[in-house]
Design a protein around this motif. Sequence first.
Motif, short mmCIF file in Angstrom:
data_model
loop_
_atom_site.label_atom_id
_atom_site.label_comp_id
_atom_site.label_asym_id
_atom_site.label_seq_id
_atom_site.Cartn_x
_atom_site.Cartn_y
_atom_site.Cartn_z
N ALA A 248 -4.76 4.31 -5.96
CA ALA A 248 -5.34 3.21 -6.73
C ALA A 248 -4.49 1.95 -6.55
N GLY A 249 -5.17 0.84 -6.25
CA GLY A 249 -4.47 -0.43 -6.05
C GLY A 249 -4.22 -0.78 -4.60
N ASP A 250 -4.39 0.18 -3.69
CA ASP A 250 -4.24 -0.13 -2.27
C ASP A 250 -5.34 -1.08 -1.84
N SER A 251 -5.01 -2.01 -0.93
CA SER A 251 -6.01 -3.00 -0.51
C SER A 251 -5.81 -3.37 0.95
N TRP A 252 -6.88 -3.93 1.51
CA TRP A 252 -6.86 -4.36 2.92
C TRP A 252 -7.59 -5.70 3.02
N LEU A 253 -7.11 -6.53 3.91
CA LEU A 253 -7.75 -7.81 4.18
C LEU A 253 -8.55 -7.68 5.47
N ILE A 254 -9.83 -8.00 5.39
CA ILE A 254 -10.71 -7.95 6.56
C ILE A 254 -11.03 -9.38 6.97
N GLN A 255 -10.72 -9.70 8.22
CA GLN A 255 -11.02 -11.03 8.76
C GLN A 255 -11.97 -10.86 9.95
N PRO A 256 -13.27 -10.91 9.68
CA PRO A 256 -14.24 -10.62 10.75
C PRO A 256 -14.24 -11.63 11.89
N THR A 257 -14.05 -12.91 11.58
CA THR A 257 -14.20 -13.92 12.63
C THR A 257 -12.90 -14.60 13.04
N ARG A 258 -11.82 -14.38 12.31
CA ARG A 258 -10.56 -15.04 12.61
C ARG A 258 -10.01 -14.55 13.95
N ASP A 259 -9.77 -15.45 14.85
CA ASP A 259 -9.13 -15.16 16.15
C ASP A 259 -10.00 -14.41 17.14
N VAL A 260 -11.31 -14.07 16.82
CA VAL A 260 -12.12 -13.40 17.84
C VAL A 260 -12.36 -14.40 19.01
N SER A 261 -12.29 -15.66 18.69
CA SER A 261 -12.44 -16.61 19.83
C SER A 261 -11.27 -16.54 20.78
N ALA A 262 -10.07 -16.04 20.29
CA ALA A 262 -8.90 -15.90 21.16
C ALA A 262 -9.13 -14.84 22.23
N ALA A 263 -10.03 -13.90 21.96
CA ALA A 263 -10.29 -12.80 22.92
C ALA A 263 -11.56 -13.03 23.73
N MET A 264 -12.19 -14.19 23.57
CA MET A 264 -13.46 -14.44 24.26
C MET A 264 -13.22 -14.73 25.74
N THR A 265 -13.76 -13.89 26.59
CA THR A 265 -13.67 -14.09 28.04
C THR A 265 -15.02 -13.73 28.66
N VAL A 266 -15.20 -14.06 29.93
CA VAL A 266 -16.42 -13.71 30.65
C VAL A 266 -16.19 -12.37 31.35
N ALA A 267 -17.03 -11.40 31.03
CA ALA A 267 -16.85 -10.04 31.57
C ALA A 267 -17.37 -9.91 32.99
N ILE A 268 -18.31 -10.76 33.36
CA ILE A 268 -18.93 -10.67 34.68
C ILE A 268 -18.25 -11.64 35.65
N ASN B 10 0.82 -1.21 0.00
CA ASN B 10 0.00 0.00 0.00
C ASN B 10 0.86 1.26 0.00
N SER B 11 0.30 2.32 -0.54
CA SER B 11 0.99 3.60 -0.58
C SER B 11 1.17 4.14 0.83
N ALA B 12 2.11 5.07 0.98
CA ALA B 12 2.47 5.57 2.31
C ALA B 12 1.30 6.22 3.03
N GLY B 13 0.43 6.89 2.31
CA GLY B 13 -0.68 7.58 2.96
C GLY B 13 -1.98 6.82 2.95
N ALA C 107 -12.72 7.03 7.10
CA ALA C 107 -12.49 8.45 7.37
C ALA C 107 -11.01 8.72 7.60
N GLY C 108 -10.51 9.80 7.01
CA GLY C 108 -9.12 10.21 7.21
C GLY C 108 -8.12 9.49 6.34
N MET C 109 -8.58 8.55 5.51
CA MET C 109 -7.65 7.80 4.66
C MET C 109 -7.45 8.49 3.33
N THR C 110 -6.24 8.38 2.79
CA THR C 110 -5.93 8.94 1.47
C THR C 110 -5.24 7.87 0.62
N PRO C 111 -5.98 6.83 0.26
CA PRO C 111 -5.36 5.72 -0.48
C PRO C 111 -5.11 6.07 -1.94
#
Length: 552
Positions: free
Chosen positions: A412-432, A343-346, A406-410
Amino acid sequence: MNLANLGKAGLLVAQNRLQTAGHNINNAATAGYSRQTVLAQTAGATPTSGGWIGRGVQAVSVQRSYDNFLQSQLTGSLTRGAALKTYGDQVSQINNLVADRTVGISPGIQKFFDSLDAVASAPADVAARQELIGQANSLAAQIRDANAFLDSQRNNVNTQIDTTVSQINSYLDRIQDMNRQITIAKATNPDQPPNDLLDQRDQLVSELGQLVDVQAYEQDDRVSLTIGNGQTVLGGDSVYHLEVHPSKADPSRMAVNYTTKDAAGNPVPIEMEDKRITGGKLGGLLTFRTDALDATQNDLGRVALGISIAINEQHKLGVDLAGTPGVDFFTVGTPKVIGNERNSAGAGTPTAAFVPGELSKITNQDYRVEFDGTNYKVTREPEGTALTPTITGTTLSFDGVEIDTAGMTPAAGDSWLIQPTRDVSAAMTVAITDPAHIAAAAPGAGTANGDNALDLAALRDKKVLGNGTMGMNEAYSKLVSTVAVKTQQNITAQKAQETLIAQNFSAQQAVSGVNTDEEYLNLMQYQDQYRAAARLIDAASTLFDTLLSLRG
């Protein structure tokens, strides 16, 4: 030609045949060896007034019994077999993790909801409330442990990819060396094939094929090799080694790179798509990672999200023993966003979150978001489906996920990988931690009321995932059955492939293999020929002595 020369020619040919038969017998168990045969022909004849008198026999060449088609079939089946075995070795580990339905996550979910039923029946019972927290902690720990196992397996796959590529490079160097030896041998004796060297090179190519699918092309006594979409790894007198580097799109994945050379002759690595590499151990590892490991870890994360978000949303609708509105019961991770290294610097990195109220829309897919210079494009990975996101200002929403640019200045060709469910189980704890803070009651109904606990327990059977098609336990059961099906399919495919390998090996050996019984019979025949040729020389000597005695 006189009688002695006839005997000498016969001796030489018989000796060559004996030596070749012995060579065959000694290499009967040598992998890749092809049976050799001495080709002989008549040495011609001398014209006389009484007819053409034969001049005996001469060895023409030593030929290996070899069929390129059968060898290619065998190599191809071995390549496929190695990929299936590697995949099976890996997926069986996941299957062993999830297959036991008497312990682990599935009974953990049941026990958690059973404890919710107990709280609903006795809302003021501190022991029931404490049991609920204990079962919640146990379930969260089981999910975290399963995710940690999958993370460990992912690291192991990365290590194996690196090791396998090193082995591939070693084979490329050895095949290049064999090319050179064969070239030298052909230059030394242009009219004769260096059979043993050719066998050794073919065997190396076959063994390389069990690490990765390669295409071999022979030209001018040299073998050139390509992989993937035709990327050259051995061409002419140059080897283009493969390299392993963290993927530009996801540094947690080790990616295979082929190399080219820049204008100065320096190697330049170029990342290859996993799906372009098939066959052999390397192909099996990459296929397993995409087909089974990624999918299983994403499915596990979706189960964790389903439990956490559904329970949290309902828990906030109740009040605790002090009449205070409920808070999150579980903590869980958020969608992971990874910017491409190129990705580009900005370019910046978008923030990601789950869309409130859209739990059922969350999938087990990853997403690639790419800026084309004007708009953002969203594609599901690995299935490759292009999506049309809902755009609100700087926010893009799709499949229960939203990202804010918001605030991004990409560029052309810049890309991002979104992993919605990968590793969220690693952070699963009981809050109460305090049983009194469990919001079991409906607002204004008093501390002895368990209406909200009943609503929480009712989530056991509610279709909160898969666009309203799956409950929480159903989602986990689907994960288990999917892994089981993949495991069984692999076992079936392996058995079929083993049969095919055996058939191809048998066909190849029928042409190239050494039959020791046949060679023993040949030895006796060649010994008889040797003795007969020796008798010719003996007869020539006797006749010569007779002539000398007549002169005397």
